[in-house]
Enzyme design. Structure first.
Site, PDB file in Angstrom:
ATOM      1  N   TYR A  24       0.845  -1.206   0.000  1.00  0.00           N
ATOM      2  CA  TYR A  24       0.000   0.000   0.000  1.00  0.00           C
ATOM      3  C   TYR A  24       0.877   1.251   0.000  1.00  0.00           C
ATOM      4  CZ  TYR A  24      -3.642   3.281   1.461  1.00  0.00           C
ATOM      5  OH  TYR A  24      -4.494   4.346   1.536  1.00  0.00           O
ATOM      6  N   THR A  48       1.489   3.759   1.765  1.00  0.00           N
ATOM      7  CA  THR A  48       2.249   4.221   2.934  1.00  0.00           C
ATOM      8  C   THR A  48       3.349   3.250   3.357  1.00  0.00           C
ATOM      9  OG1 THR A  48       0.701   3.161   4.462  1.00  0.00           O
ATOM     10  CG2 THR A  48       0.242   5.459   3.854  1.00  0.00           C
ATOM     11  N   LYS A  49       3.407   2.078   2.748  1.00  0.00           N
ATOM     12  CA  LYS A  49       4.288   1.018   3.240  1.00  0.00           C
ATOM     13  C   LYS A  49       5.735   1.216   2.781  1.00  0.00           C
ATOM     14  CE  LYS A  49       1.140  -1.414   5.394  1.00  0.00           C
ATOM     15  NZ  LYS A  49      -0.095  -0.696   5.112  1.00  0.00           N
ATOM     16  N   PRO A  50       6.690   0.557   3.463  1.00  0.00           N
ATOM     17  CA  PRO A  50       8.107   0.720   3.097  1.00  0.00           C
ATOM     18  C   PRO A  50       8.412   0.379   1.648  1.00  0.00           C
ATOM     19  CG  PRO A  50       7.936  -0.280   5.264  1.00  0.00           C
ATOM     20  CD  PRO A  50       6.538  -0.225   4.724  1.00  0.00           C
TER      21      PRO A  50
END
Length: 383
Positions: free
Chosen positions: A184, A186-188
């Site tokens: 997603y 926002t993920k790393p």
């Protein structure tokens, strides 16, 4: 006022060029680049099988399907997690059974898991979904031991955990039933949407390959590009539309090469926050044990008990600093409260943590000046 958002993805020219190449190729759906991304993901983590899907939510759902979780069964999950961890259990007519967390790590408490299993006289519990909260690995050794002792499937919710390790092994390579990652925005590792299922079982991998695309026994790429292949296919199970397209794999291929650089920058930010906030009266997040990796997907603080958390968040927002809260414990949500009759005090550790919980900005694109502003503002508002 120049605002500092809670999160921003870091997308380079390499990702953009690869997406353009995919657009020009004429093949946008699941194909060669998705397959390459799966292989490189396995190589990076030391996973045996990696299967790309359109979200971590679908990855958890497919894992539960492969684990034969069905109507009336129960699945243990931490009460402090995103709604997806619980809702996938409900997809199958099964029931999420919430477990309290450890206050220090904010991960599921293995002792509470054992209590729940001891109380399960009808043996309805079929699986456990530990969530690696904020990118810090759960204490997997006792969880895996309980899985073996009670014949339960361990499905790791690794949505936050790339790259994360436990006792020297990457999450994604442990001997659990499966591990599920999120891509997603926002993920790393960010592809906008998407996820990956890692498993060591060839049987589980083959089952998920079929289920993720309508229960068809052959993928589209093979049917349309292999000259020796027949156009024929068969539907061998009730499946889903959970495949991961090449246009997203184009981003993932280059994000994957950068995940350790991204993690190092997040770790630098976390260490700076630690240094600046160490005498502030805040409860600061736990680091991974020496030699292991914490992805630092989130930087979670707990305020002193006398402070109003919502007021604190509002005042940070007025100063241009984005925040979030991870998470509202699920037993407080209307659906789960009303469906299962939970009281707020049923999970005291999660409730105590939530009342003081704030997530500060931490992402690889943050400048030093932005990090300093966040820390300085937090100290001012607490003081």
């Amino acid at each position: 006022m120049e605002k500092i958002p809670f999160s921003l993805p870091e997308i380079g020219e390499e990702e953009i060029d690869e997406v353009v190449d995919t657009l020009r190729s004429g093949w946008l759906t699941t194909g060669a680049k998705a397959a390459r991304f799966e292989q490189e993901f396995s190589n990076t983590l030391g996973a045996i099988h990696s299967l790309a899907v359109n979200s971590a939510t679908s990855g958890l759902h497919l894992s539960l399907c492969a684990a034969n979780v069905s109507c009336g069964d129960e699945v243990l999950i931490p009460v402090n997690t995103f709604a997806a961890t619980a809702e996938v259990v409900r997809y199958l007519g099964a029931h999420p059974r919430f477990v309290d967390i450890d206050f220090k790590t904010m991960n599921i408490d293995p002792a509470k898991i054992e209590e729940a299993l001891d109380q399960d006289k009808e043996q309805k519990i079929k699986a456990i979904i530990p969530v690696h909260m904020a990118g810090l690995a759960c204490d997997m050794e006792p969880i895996l031991e309980l899985g073996n002792a009670y014949d339960l499937k361990i499905i790791e919710d690794a949505a936050h955990a790339l790259p994360t390790s436990y006792k020297g092994k990457n999450i994604g390579s442990l001997p659990s039933f499966s591990s599920v990652f999120s891509f997603y925005v926002t993920k790393p590792l960010c592809t906008g949407e998407g996820g990956m299922i890692c498993t060591s079982s060839a049987d589980v991998a083959n089952q998920i390959k079929t289920l993720r695309l309508h229960g068809i026994n052959r993928d589209v790429w093979d049917r349309y590009t292999n000259p020796s292949s027949s156009w024929k296919y068969d539907v061998i199970a009730t499946g889903f539309k959970y495949n991961f397209p090449d246009i997203l794999a184009s981003i993932g291929l280059h994000q994957l090469k950068k995940i350790h650089c991204f993690m190092k920058r997040r770790e630098e930010i976390a260490c700076f926050y630690d240094q600046e906030l160490r005498n502030s009266g805040l409860v600061l997040p736990q680091h991974a044990p020496l030699g292991d990796l914490h992805s630092w997907h989130l930087y979670l603080i707990r305020l002193p008990e006398h402070m109003d958390r919502d007021d604190f968040i509002e005042r940070l927002g007025l100063r241009g600093i984005g925040t979030s809260v991870h998470f509202i414990p699920l037993h407080l949500m209307t659906h789960y409260r009303d469906s299962y009759g939970h009281l707020a005090e049923d999970f005291p550790v999660a409730l105590k943590s939530f009342s003081r919980l704030v997530s500060l900005p931490i992402y690889s694109k943050m400048t030093n000046a932005e990090v300093e502003k966040v820390a300085k503002t937090v100290i001012e508002l607490i003081g």
